[in-house]
Scaffold this motif. Structure first.
Motif, PDB file in Angstrom:
ATOM      1  N   ASN A  60      76.386  83.944  60.767  1.00 21.08           N
ATOM      2  CA  ASN A  60      76.047  84.763  59.602  1.00 21.08           C
ATOM      3  C   ASN A  60      75.806  86.220  59.987  1.00 21.08           C
ATOM      4  OD1 ASN A  60      76.284  82.744  57.704  1.00 21.08           O
ATOM      5  ND2 ASN A  60      74.130  82.174  57.768  1.00 21.08           N
ATOM      6  N   LYS A  61      75.126  86.421  61.101  1.00 25.06           N
ATOM      7  CA  LYS A  61      74.874  87.785  61.565  1.00 25.06           C
ATOM      8  C   LYS A  61      76.191  88.476  61.916  1.00 25.06           C
ATOM      9  CE  LYS A  61      72.405  91.293  63.016  1.00 25.06           C
ATOM     10  NZ  LYS A  61      71.676  92.165  62.086  1.00 25.06           N
ATOM     11  N   LEU A  64      77.893  89.390  58.542  1.00 26.05           N
ATOM     12  CA  LEU A  64      77.153  90.325  57.693  1.00 26.05           C
ATOM     13  C   LEU A  64      77.032  91.722  58.277  1.00 26.05           C
ATOM     14  CD1 LEU A  64      74.337  87.879  56.572  1.00 26.05           C
ATOM     15  CD2 LEU A  64      76.068  88.876  55.092  1.00 26.05           C
ATOM     16  N   ASN A  72      78.118  89.674  49.783  1.00 25.22           N
ATOM     17  CA  ASN A  72      77.195  88.594  50.147  1.00 25.22           C
ATOM     18  C   ASN A  72      77.309  87.387  49.231  1.00 25.22           C
ATOM     19  OD1 ASN A  72      76.245  91.179  51.259  1.00 25.22           O
ATOM     20  ND2 ASN A  72      74.530  89.999  52.029  1.00 25.22           N
ATOM     21  N   LEU A  76      78.351  83.471  50.301  1.00 23.20           N
ATOM     22  CA  LEU A  76      77.572  82.279  49.969  1.00 23.20           C
ATOM     23  C   LEU A  76      78.387  81.297  49.136  1.00 23.20           C
ATOM     24  CD1 LEU A  76      74.152  83.975  49.117  1.00 23.20           C
ATOM     25  CD2 LEU A  76      74.895  82.952  51.279  1.00 23.20           C
ATOM     26  N   TYR A 121      70.374  84.348  49.376  1.00 23.42           N
ATOM     27  CA  TYR A 121      70.876  85.705  49.174  1.00 23.42           C
ATOM     28  C   TYR A 121      69.968  86.728  49.855  1.00 23.42           C
ATOM     29  CZ  TYR A 121      72.445  90.020  46.998  1.00 23.42           C
ATOM     30  OH  TYR A 121      72.895  91.309  46.797  1.00 23.42           O
ATOM     31  N   THR A 124      70.491  86.665  53.558  1.00 25.39           N
ATOM     32  CA  THR A 124      71.653  87.399  54.065  1.00 25.39           C
ATOM     33  C   THR A 124      71.401  88.906  54.051  1.00 25.39           C
ATOM     34  OG1 THR A 124      72.691  87.477  51.848  1.00 25.39           O
ATOM     35  CG2 THR A 124      73.245  85.605  53.283  1.00 25.39           C
ATOM     36  N   GLN A 128      71.210  91.241  57.346  1.00 26.88           N
ATOM     37  CA  GLN A 128      72.155  92.351  57.413  1.00 26.88           C
ATOM     38  C   GLN A 128      71.494  93.621  57.953  1.00 26.88           C
ATOM     39  OE1 GLN A 128      74.191  92.790  53.713  1.00 26.88           O
ATOM     40  NE2 GLN A 128      75.703  94.212  54.489  1.00 26.88           N
ATOM     41  N   SER A 283      80.580  78.984  59.037  1.00 29.49           N
ATOM     42  CA  SER A 283      79.180  79.039  58.612  1.00 29.49           C
ATOM     43  C   SER A 283      78.904  78.004  57.527  1.00 29.49           C
ATOM     44  CB  SER A 283      78.834  80.439  58.109  1.00 29.49           C
ATOM     45  OG  SER A 283      79.593  80.775  56.958  1.00 29.49           O
TER      46      SER A 283
END
Length: 383
Positions: A60-61, A64, A72, A76, A121, A124, A128, A283
């Motif tokens: 995810n990192k 993002l 975003n 998801l 949300y 994320t 970010q 992910s």
């Protein structure tokens, strides 16, 4: 998962029916004994659970923050679609089982799904703007909100040992924030504009982190309320959460996010497009891995061991940010990771001590069954 219940994800077919006769035993293939022994060994499920948690956070990192990603809601939505497709394929293959979609149950569970959307949300957005170590440390603050939410809404009290762990969590968060701001000022101090921009970015991350902690606590507490109405098991929770989230996430992405060709080029640069798409799909699969490995870990070990693994898992997740990304490695940042790690262990020991003591005057954690997938989500909020 509730204490003492270790088979929520595993359907015991026909064993409780009248007139059940066990099938005739058949010889196992040669070499199957080592495989069975490895499957039942606690080492493999623990390592699998830790690995899947780290992989999802790092993935995810990567998506993002690596290439200026700003879609975003779309990310998801892709994760939820991949998850539903994956578990539906597993159900069709007979690997897992969960109940079919029901409108009445969906209506009852819909508020929980909304809280989950808010949780993931804001997660994320915080990830970010913040580094993985800082994100992991601040996640501990969710535990405090959940604990006192349970005191207010379900009765009970907080033990002295748990209160001490809360103090360590707050201290680790303060150290982490101070270390981040000091690093920004030292590295960008030659330019007041750059330093101000960097500090503003960090402040935005802390704001999203605050919203995430509130949403995470509300999700866990709300789930405790709603699960009484549905009696969902592990994959029931996963199925309904993702199915109900997909239309909301897609509509939110179309209405609130920029789908111009210029912005798509920013989010999906031609040279990195395939890697980003694969990371998004992976992910989504990671969420399935986490739910399965968490159920496997509880089944093979115990709920107590699983909780301790969740506490110990904070350290490798934080270290992954130092290894795979450019998170600052300073004495204050490492100290913050250490204090946050200790706070998680102290809190876990406090819960173990409470569960082994008299039932009166403790936080209620056994009145409502908690599925393994819900527990894994709860642990990821703590991470």
């Amino acid at each position: 998962m509730a204490d003492g219940k270790k088979t929520d994800d595993y359907e015991l077919r026909d064993k409780g029916s009248k007139g059940y006769e066990p099938p005739m035993s058949t010889p196992r293939p040669a070499g199957s004994a080592p495989i069975i022994a490895a499957t039942n060994s606690p080492v493999f499920p623990v390592l699998s659970y830790c690995g899947s948690s780290i992989l999802m956070t790092v993935t995810n990192k990567y998506v993002l923050s690596g290439f200026g990603f700003n879609l975003n809601f779309f990310l998801l939505a892709v994760q939820s679609i991949v998850c539903v497709v994956a578990i539906q394929m597993c159900k069709s293959s007979g690997i897992i089982t969960y109940r079919d979609f029901n409108v009445d149950e969906a209506r009852k569970w819909f508020p929980v799904s909304l809280l989950l959307i808010g949780t993931i949300y804001t997660s994320t957005k915080a990830l970010q703007f913040l580094s993985i170590p800082v994100y992991t440390i601040f996640k501990n603050l969710t535990i405090i909100l959940i604990a006192y939410g349970e005191v207010l809404w379900f009765g009970g009290s907080v033990s002295g040992m748990a209160l001490f762990s809360f103090g360590l969590m707050v201290l680790s968060s303060v150290i982490a924030a101070w270390a981040d701001i000091q690093h920004a000022l030292q590295n960008y101090g030659h330019s007041e504009t750059e330093a101000s921009a960097k500090v503003s970015t960090l402040n935005a991350g802390y704001m999203w982190m605050m919203f995430n902690c509130i949403c995470s606590a509300a999700y866990v507490l709300g789930m405790r309320k709603r699960i009484k109405l549905t009696n969902f098991k592990d994959f029931d929770t996963m199925f309904y959460n993702n199915v109900l989230s997909i239309p909301i996430l897609l509509v939110s992405s179309l209405l609130l996010e920029n789908w111009s060709s210029a912005n798509l080029d920013i989010n999906f640069p031609p040279l990195q497009k395939n890697r980003i798409i694969l990371a998004m799909i992976f992910s989504g699969l990671s969420s399935v891995f986490i739910s399965y490995t968490s159920a496997w870990c509880v089944r093979v070990t115990s709920s107590t061991t699983y909780s301790m693994v969740g506490a110990l898992n904070k350290l490798p997740i934080a270290l992954s940010g130092l290894i795979f990304f450019d998170a600052p490695i300073t004495v204050p940042s490492v100290s913050a990771i250490g204090v946050g790690f200790v706070s998680g262990i102290v809190y876990t020991l406090a819960k173990v001590k409470q569960s082994s003591g008299p039932k009166a005057g403790i936080l209620p954690t056994t009145s409502v069954p908690m599925s393994a997938s819900s527990q894994s989500a709860r642990d990821s909020f703590k991470s």
